[in-house]
Design a protein around this motif. Structure first.
Motif, PDB file in Angstrom:
ATOM      1  N   LYS A   1      -3.553  -2.045 -15.004  1.00  0.00           N
ATOM      2  CA  LYS A   1      -4.095  -1.164 -13.974  1.00  0.00           C
ATOM      3  C   LYS A   1      -3.089  -1.029 -12.838  1.00  0.00           C
ATOM      4  O   LYS A   1      -2.654  -2.019 -12.252  1.00  0.00           O
ATOM      5  CB  LYS A   1      -5.391  -1.773 -13.445  1.00  0.00           C
ATOM      6  N   LYS A   2      -2.745   0.204 -12.546  1.00  0.00           N
ATOM      7  CA  LYS A   2      -1.734   0.390 -11.519  1.00  0.00           C
ATOM      8  C   LYS A   2      -2.354   0.401 -10.133  1.00  0.00           C
ATOM      9  O   LYS A   2      -3.552   0.576  -9.973  1.00  0.00           O
ATOM     10  CB  LYS A   2      -0.998   1.708 -11.774  1.00  0.00           C
ATOM     11  N   LEU A   3      -1.486   0.229  -9.156  1.00  0.00           N
ATOM     12  CA  LEU A   3      -1.955   0.240  -7.775  1.00  0.00           C
ATOM     13  C   LEU A   3      -1.982   1.682  -7.272  1.00  0.00           C
ATOM     14  O   LEU A   3      -1.002   2.415  -7.403  1.00  0.00           O
ATOM     15  CB  LEU A   3      -1.012  -0.588  -6.898  1.00  0.00           C
ATOM     16  N   ARG A   4      -3.106   2.059  -6.699  1.00  0.00           N
ATOM     17  CA  ARG A   4      -3.229   3.431  -6.199  1.00  0.00           C
ATOM     18  C   ARG A   4      -3.711   3.394  -4.762  1.00  0.00           C
ATOM     19  O   ARG A   4      -4.481   2.535  -4.367  1.00  0.00           O
ATOM     20  CB  ARG A   4      -4.225   4.215  -7.046  1.00  0.00           C
ATOM     21  N   LYS A   5      -3.263   4.371  -4.024  1.00  0.00           N
ATOM     22  CA  LYS A   5      -3.734   4.504  -2.655  1.00  0.00           C
ATOM     23  C   LYS A   5      -4.974   5.384  -2.631  1.00  0.00           C
ATOM     24  O   LYS A   5      -5.189   6.198  -3.538  1.00  0.00           O
ATOM     25  CB  LYS A   5      -2.663   5.187  -1.804  1.00  0.00           C
TER      26      LYS A   5
ATOM     27  N   PHE B   1      -2.952   0.592   1.452  1.00  0.00           N
ATOM     28  CA  PHE B   1      -1.640  -0.051   1.557  1.00  0.00           C
ATOM     29  C   PHE B   1      -1.006   0.226   2.918  1.00  0.00           C
ATOM     30  O   PHE B   1       0.147   0.644   3.023  1.00  0.00           O
ATOM     31  CB  PHE B   1      -0.727   0.367   0.406  1.00  0.00           C
ATOM     32  N   THR B   2      -1.822   0.057   3.931  1.00  0.00           N
ATOM     33  CA  THR B   2      -1.307   0.162   5.282  1.00  0.00           C
ATOM     34  C   THR B   2      -1.769  -1.060   6.058  1.00  0.00           C
ATOM     35  O   THR B   2      -2.664  -1.791   5.629  1.00  0.00           O
ATOM     36  CB  THR B   2      -1.855   1.409   5.993  1.00  0.00           C
ATOM     37  N   CYS B   3      -1.142  -1.245   7.211  1.00  0.00           N
ATOM     38  CA  CYS B   3      -1.536  -2.362   8.052  1.00  0.00           C
ATOM     39  C   CYS B   3      -2.762  -1.958   8.859  1.00  0.00           C
ATOM     40  O   CYS B   3      -2.817  -0.870   9.429  1.00  0.00           O
ATOM     41  CB  CYS B   3      -0.381  -2.726   8.981  1.00  0.00           C
ATOM     42  N   LEU B   4      -3.765  -2.821   8.878  1.00  0.00           N
ATOM     43  CA  LEU B   4      -4.979  -2.516   9.629  1.00  0.00           C
ATOM     44  C   LEU B   4      -4.946  -3.157  11.007  1.00  0.00           C
ATOM     45  O   LEU B   4      -5.250  -2.518  12.002  1.00  0.00           O
ATOM     46  CB  LEU B   4      -6.205  -3.017   8.868  1.00  0.00           C
ATOM     47  N   VAL B   5      -4.610  -4.426  11.062  1.00  0.00           N
ATOM     48  CA  VAL B   5      -4.624  -5.147  12.333  1.00  0.00           C
ATOM     49  C   VAL B   5      -3.403  -6.044  12.405  1.00  0.00           C
ATOM     50  O   VAL B   5      -2.968  -6.590  11.400  1.00  0.00           O
ATOM     51  CB  VAL B   5      -5.879  -6.050  12.453  1.00  0.00           C
ATOM     52  N   GLY B   6      -2.887  -6.168  13.596  1.00  0.00           N
ATOM     53  CA  GLY B   6      -1.896  -7.206  13.826  1.00  0.00           C
ATOM     54  C   GLY B   6      -2.505  -8.205  14.788  1.00  0.00           C
ATOM     55  O   GLY B   6      -2.838  -7.853  15.920  1.00  0.00           O
ATOM     56  N   TYR B   7      -2.730  -9.399  14.343  1.00  0.00           N
ATOM     57  CA  TYR B   7      -3.380 -10.394  15.197  1.00  0.00           C
ATOM     58  C   TYR B   7      -2.310 -11.120  15.993  1.00  0.00           C
ATOM     59  O   TYR B   7      -1.464 -11.807  15.415  1.00  0.00           O
ATOM     60  CB  TYR B   7      -4.174 -11.390  14.355  1.00  0.00           C
TER      61      TYR B   7
END
Lengths: 619, 733
Positions: free
Chosen positions: B436-440, B509-515
């Motif tokens: 199974k490939k990775l999909r956005k 595949f994006t950054c949601l939060v930077g703690y």
């Protein structure tokens, strides 16, 4: 043991000289001794602190090597601007220099020519990270596939073969990481001793091959000596790469030694070549350690080097190639298993040795490297030269002999020339050799195109006689014909080049060639046009255009010379004509008559003198 | 999600105040409300940390010290809050000023503050220096520097002459004494004497203190002492020794007879001697437990009750299960159902007495997808291979090729479908190890076009064009040192040298939060097994507990004396374990932030931790190449696995806990018989009573297998749900 180490740790500080050097580098001239001492302590302390922090980054980076980026990160941790420009994956090669009582370690920054960088083709783009899966273990058993390390690592094989009584089960020796001082530790040690004592008996190894291995062995050996070249290549490839072969090694070595024995008798050249290729493949296999089987393999290889006859028709078949190949194998094995096994210089000293054997011997020795050539072959060049001359120029004996002598001659020339250069000129020797070779071919070309202005050298003969009679002093400045090239490039560094020094007994002749115009195309060694003459005089100052001292040394032994110094050296320097005027004025060493005229290399000069050294190397 | 979190905070705060009204709330409150303290959160954290170890009278003084510190820094709001919460009278601060003895002992605690602020916020360093100086001045007692070696060698002679049984115990005194005497000499500017003293006696110290001694040896000037972390660790924490009463009496008598006040003072001031009754311990027993930066853990530190049992598995509706199973294979259905029911029944029937209550900390509710995953898990579990000494797992090795020494962290998802790698070049890469490939997910505009009512809407939102085997996540600005998948495979956490922890979505595949909170490199991070919470720890010595939807930490666990190198959640999510470069492991209670266990015995920084699946045991691996096994219930070490020759970077128990796998820099994976190690423990109850471990040296018997990889250090291990062992590392030719 730890105590000594710790004491060292305690006292290590940077020397005060370093502080001074650093202060100077930022423009602080006079730094007092006390300030230096205080500074060095402080700096050492800070450096240690940073190094300890950098270690953390190394540990977390899961590496064993400390990198510059670790240090950068450690500096960042301390709110210090990191050092830029020291990005390096590998260690930084510090160069060491000493002189004037000071020792320096410095970072060599080469000047880079931008145009060079632009013009060079781009390096290959590094491969991207990728993921590959393999079986490390299948239900507790490690499969023997190339991805896994070989079942018995080479080191272990080596240990087994060289120190058979010291085998300890891996993992047993690391008793405890904490050397305790109490009873507990002693008992543990005692237990370890006991265990080791048990293992000291070398287990009898049974060489049983599984059915698959037997099949494999059969297939491989058949393919190796069979007629299908593609199959053979595959089989050899398998031998050279397969990690699980070490159990079959005894079989293979027996196969090869027996094979050679039979086929030498039958003069079956092809099979011998195939067997040698098998040896090569076995040696190439990084997982095998052949030490245990050298007693079978070496005789086989040596046979292929020095045997009198290797094929049915020695005059036609190319058995020389086999000898060359086997000689290389021999050299390789000598290098890898550097024991006392390289004693192969015995048979060729005889007058009666066949040319074939002689060829093999020389080839074998030559492959062992310049040192061996220097000590074993060079002293014999005279004799060999005489022998070759006898065959080549004497009454026709037999065609086989003639071919043999011819081969020996070319072999000697091939191997000795560069070595002699190296001996005389050190590092630059081999390069000089090749350049002179190139220059010579070009000169020959020009000689055809340009109007032949072949000159005889004005005073070659007198010099020769004088030096031979040992009256060097009387010649004064003429004989020590040492040519110094300006500035950085010292061509003759091993020899001190003071002109007043009497010439060494081995006389040197200078043959100078200046080809008009065209020579500037042979840009071989570019000399900077600095006017500052080095203290050692007799430099050739280059006025305008670049000089190309193309030096070629011919060596050989004149028959009339004493045995101890059998060599004469001929140096050929080619200069462009433009430089000649300045040469005239400044250099008193060179006879003006030479320099003022466009010269061409007259290499044939030495031909007549010594047949053994008629070293117009053919390559 | 937000609702859950809010509930948690409230509940926790209430509880805090109820249970330990005096001081426990401080750290948490400060951490949570931020307020004026947000500029220097570490100092408040440290204030919170002291409370756990300090006794009741000391507590008061600690508080006063904190108040004083806050006041000096003009953090009046915090002063008020603190005072109100602690129930201190308004004038307590002034009272304290006159109380000189209180002042003295307060300094001890203030140091931690001062030191923490100094290291963490350089701007504050200037103000704090006076405090540090006061602390350091504890060293200023004048003694003739010439006499130091005399004192020391006198003590050495005495200890060498005592009975064998006491000698080992008393020898423990050497190291802390040596360090403090050396520091005193350095502090009083007797540089050459200090050097001579160091060189003379450094050889006597145990080899496992070598690292500290190395740091100490570089310290030769009074100016160096300021800001040196190791030194401050020594000063601020009392070195803990466990000595039997008899041995202690011997030592005391000797020192009093000789009038050896110098040494006696040091022992009084800087050492904490934990006296026990009974037989003195042997050398090997002592060696097993010592080695940490501050001596052994105190016995009472490990007395708190730990609910190490597992939480009850949530009931999952069987109809759904049946359907699934029917769809897959019909004839296998009756067979499978029965064992499953049994296993579930046994768990749900009687509540484990050691398990925490289900709602001890609020956990996120199970979503439908989670339930599906649970069903998958149980299905896989039925196909699980029973491992044992005769049935070793197969190992599949994932080599990272062309990583150029840059691979720093690896993690697998629980279902082993994804693998993520953190790299020194600041990237995080995710691979799919299944076909199974990775999909956005499609862009917002495209998502608008989708028919939201359709059955396969989840499939439709994915963008087929982006399908690939691996994805790269860019965002960090420093090497990525820790990485962790969320249990539901929707998120990925990464911690980095740049001081942040980032939460990535595996849908987009994006950054949601930077703690942001750690100002220094974050060495490790780990998702709770129930999701939602995660723990991070780094160079600032504070472990932080976060919830994914809060940008500030919920808890700060402070107490380690050096970098926190690895963090791990307990399977029941109520506890976290942290390993540190101070060579201790601490277990923290998520509920109240208390440190409930301190494990000492490692001789190097700890880089790997693993809880056994039943939650009872903890395994730890360190740079010293040893794996230690701990019983969480009684806080005892019960096993030592020797065999690795280099740092251990990964540890994992098999799904049923029979096998412990360890991976190391020495390029090997080793398998250990965990069951046997556990059995040995249970037969031996003497140790539990006395608190003294006596380890047999049975590493060789427990070692089941050693598998050497080809110059590939093993940096991660993972057991699939069917007990296949996955290993990962980068190939370094």
């Amino acid at each position: 043991m730890a105590e000594e180490r710790r004491q060292k740790q305690c006292s290590v500080t940077l020397p005060t000289e370093s502080m001074k050097a650093m202060a100077e580098s930022v423009g602080v001239g006079q730094l007092q001794e006390e300030s230096c001492a205080a500074l060095s302590e402080e700096v050492s302390y800070r450096i240690k602190e940073i190094a300890q922090d950098a270690l953390k980054f190394m540990h977390h980076g899961k590496r064993r090597k400390l990198t510059t980026s670790d240090l950068d990160n450690a500096l960042k941790l301390k709110n210090v601007e990191p050092l830029y420009g020291f990005q390096s994956q590998d260690f930084i090669p510090f160069r060491f220099a000493s002189g004037g009582g000071r020792e320096l370690h410095f970072y060599e920054e080469k000047e880079v020519d931008l145009s060079d960088i632009i013009n060079t083709p781009l390096p290959r783009v590094p491969l991207d990270v990728s993921l590959k899966a393999h079986w490390l273990s299948i239900e507790g058993v490690q499969p023997s596939i190339p991805e896994n390390p070989p079942p018995a690592p080479k080191e272990q094989q080596k240990v087994e073969s060289t120190e058979p009584l010291k085998i300890v089960k891996p993992g047993q020796e690391e008793e405890s990481t904490i050397p305790g001082k109490s009873q507990g530790a002693i008992t543990a040690d005692g237990k370890g001793q006991y265990l080791k004592g048990l293992i000291r008996l070398k287990p009898r190894s049974t060489h049983e091959l599984s059915v698959e291995q037997q099949l494999y062995y059969k297939e491989i050996t058949e393919a190796c000596v069979g007629s299908c070249e593609a199959k053979r290549a595959e089989a050899l490839q398998s031998i050279a790469t397969d990690p699980g072969l070490y159990q079959m090694l005894p079989r293979f070595s027996t196969f090869i030694s027996e094979g050679v024995r039979v086929n030498v008798v039958q003069n079956n050249l092809a099979l011998l070549i195939y067997l040698m290729r098998m040896v090569k493949a076995l040696m190439d296999n990084p997982t095998l350690y052949l030490e245990k089987y050298l007693h079978e393999l070496i005789p086989a290889v040596v046979t292929c080097i020095v045997s009198k006859q290797l094929c049915l028709r020695p005059d036609v078949d190319n058995h020389w190639a086999l000898r060359d190949f086997a000689a290389r194998l021999m050299a390789q094995s000598c290098k890898t298993f550097s024991t006392t096994t390289n004693n192969i210089q015995s048979p060729w000293l005889d007058e009666k040795t066949q040319w074939t054997t002689r060829y093999g011997c020389i080839a074998g020795l030559s492959e062992l490297g310049p040192d061996v050539i220097k000590t074993l072959i060079l002293p014999r060049l005279t004799i060999e030269g005489a022998r070759i001359k006898a065959v080549m120029e004497g009454p026709v004996v037999s065609n086989i002999d003639k071919i043999g002598a011819d081969h020996v001659q070319s072999l000697l020339l091939k191997h000795c020339a560069s070595v002699i250069y190296r001996i005389d000129y050190g590092y630059l020797g081999p390069m000089l050799c090749s350049h002179v070779m190139k220059a010579r071919t070009q000169a020959a070309l020009q000689a055809q195109q340009v109007n032949r202005t072949t000159l005889t050298i004005t005073q070659p003969r007198p010099t020769l006689t004088v030096s031979q009679s040992g009256l060097c002093g009387s010649v004064g400045q003429r004989t020590p014909s040492i040519i110094k090239v300006p500035s950085s490039l010292t061509l003759m560094s091993p020899r001190p080049g003071t002109p007043s020094q009497p010439s060494p007994p081995a006389t040197k002749y200078i043959v100078m060639a200046t080809s008009a115009g065209a020579s500037s195309t042979q840009q071989v060694i570019t000399l900077s046009s600095s006017q500052s003459a080095s203290p050692v005089t007799s430099t050739v100052p280059s006025a305008t255009s670049t000089l190309q001292p193309l030096v070629k040394l011919e060596s050989g032994s004149g028959p009339g010379l004493t045995g101890s110094r059998p060599m004469q050296k001929y140096i050929v320097v080619s200069l462009p004509s433009s430089a000649s005027s300045s040469l005239e004025t400044k250099s008193s060493v060179l006879p003006t008559s030479i320099s003022s005229n466009p010269l061409e290399a007259v290499m044939k000069l030495d031909r007549s003198e010594s047949p053994g050294a008629s070293t117009q190397s053919p390559h | 999600m937000a609702a859950v979190q809010g509930g948690l905070v409230d509940a926790v705060e209430e509880k805090d105040i109820k249970t330990e009204p005096s001081s426990d709330g401080i750290g948490n409150n400060n951490a949570n409300d931020g307020g004026p303290l947000s500029a220097s959160p570490s100092s408040s954290a440290s204030a919170g940390s002291n409370k756990s170890s300090a006794g009741a009278p000391e507590d008061q003084q600690t508080l006063l010290a904190v108040l004083q510190f806050l006041k000096k820094n003009k953090l009046t709001e915090s002063v008020d809050i603190l005072r109100r919460e602690a129930g201190l009278p308004e004038d307590s601060l002034d009272l304290k000023g006159g109380d000189s003895s209180g002042l003295l002992s307060c300094h001890h605690h203030l140091v931690l503050n001062a030191h923490l602020t100094e290291t963490f916020s350089p701007t504050a360093a200037g103000e704090d220096q006076p405090d540090v100086n006061v602390v350091l001045s504890a060293y200023s007692q004048q003694g003739d520097p010439k006499l130091y070696p005399v004192y020391y060698s006198g003590l050495k002679r005495f200890i060498e002459s005592v009975l064998d049984c006491h000698r080992a115990e008393l020898s423990q005194v050497f190291y802390p004494l040596f360090v403090h005497m050396y520091l005193e000499l350095v502090y009083n500017n007797y540089e050459s004497e200090a050097k001579a003293f160091f060189e003379k006696y450094t050889g006597d110290q145990e080899c496992y203190y070598e690292d500290d001694l190395r740091i100490l040896s570089s310290l030769s000037k009074r100016e160096h002492m300021r800001g040196n972390e190791t030194l401050l660790d020594f000063r601020t924490s009392k070195f803990v020794l466990r000595i039997s009463r008899d041995s202690y009496q011997l030592l005391k008598r000797h020192l009093q007879e000789r009038q050896n006040n110098q040494i006696w003072n040091i022992i009084q001031e800087h050492l904490y001697i934990d006296i026990f009754d009974g037989m003195p311990r042997s050398k090997s027993q002592i060696d097993a437990m010592s080695g940490s930066l501050a001596g052994e853990g105190k016995r009472e530190a490990n007395k708190a009750k730990v609910y190490y049992g597992l939480l009850k598995e949530p009931e999952i509706e069987l109809p759904l299960d049946d359907e699934d199973e029917e769809a897959e294979n019909e004839e296998g259905k009756p067979k499978k159902k029965k064992p499953k029911k049994d296993s579930m029944g046994s768990k749900s029937k009687k509540q484990d007495p050691h398990a925490p209550s289900q709602t001890r900390i609020p956990l996120p509710e199970l979503k439908d997808s989670d339930k599906l995953d649970k069903i998958m898990y149980m299905k896989e579990a039925t196909k699980r291979i029973r491992l044992g000494p005769d049935n070793l797992p197969s190992i599949c090795f994932y080599s990272f090729l062309n990583a150029y020494q840059g691979l720093t962290a690896v993690d697998f998802t629980d279902d082993s479908s994804l693998i993520a790698g953190g790299f020194a070049d600041s990237t995080v890469r995710v691979w799919s190890v299944t076909p199974k490939k990775l999909r956005k997910v499609k862009s917002a505009a495209d998502l608008n076009l989708i028919d939201k009512e359709s059955d396969d809407v989840l499939e439709r939102i994915m963008d087929e064009k982006t399908a690939s085997e691996s994805k790269i996540l860019y965002g960090h600005s420093g090497p990525v040192y820790g990485i962790s998948f969320s249990p539901d495979r929707n998120y990925l956490l990464s911690s980095s040298e740049d001081g942040t922890v980032r939460l990535w979505s595996l849908q987009t595949f994006t950054c949601l939060v930077g703690y942001k909170g750690h100002n220094y490199p974050v060495w490790d991070t780990h998702f709770s097994p129930h999701g939602y919470y995660f723990i991070s720890g780094g160079h600032d010595r504070v472990a932080r507990l976060w919830a994914t939807d809060h940008y500030q930490p919920l808890r700060m666990f402070s107490g380690h004396l050096a970098d926190i190198t690895c963090t791990r959640f307990h399977p029941n999510s109520n506890y976290v374990a942290t390993g540190s470069s101070d060579r201790t492991i601490r277990l923290w209670d998520v509920l109240n932030g208390n440190c409930v266990r301190i494990f000492t015995g490692h001789k190097g920084p700890i880089h790997a931790l693993a809880f056994s699946p039943n939650g009872k045991f903890l395994a730890s691996g360190a740079t010293d190449g040893r794996v230690l096994l701990w019983d969480i219930g009684n806080g005892m070490m019960f096993g030592e696995l020797k065999g690795h020759t280099d740092s251990i970077y990964s540890l994992r128990f098999s799904r049923d806990g029979e096998i412990l796998a360890s991976g190391s820099m020495d390029n090997t994976v080793r398998l250990w018989d965990a069951l046997k190690a556990f059995d040995d423990l249970e037969t031996d109850d003497f140790t539990a009573a006395t608190g003294h471990v006596h380890l047999q040296d049975n590493s060789q018997e427990l070692l089941l297998g050693t598998y050497v990889s080809k110059s590939t250090p093993v940096i991660h291990l993972h057991f699939t749900r069917r007990n296949l062992l996955l290993a990962a590392g980068s190939y370094n030719p």
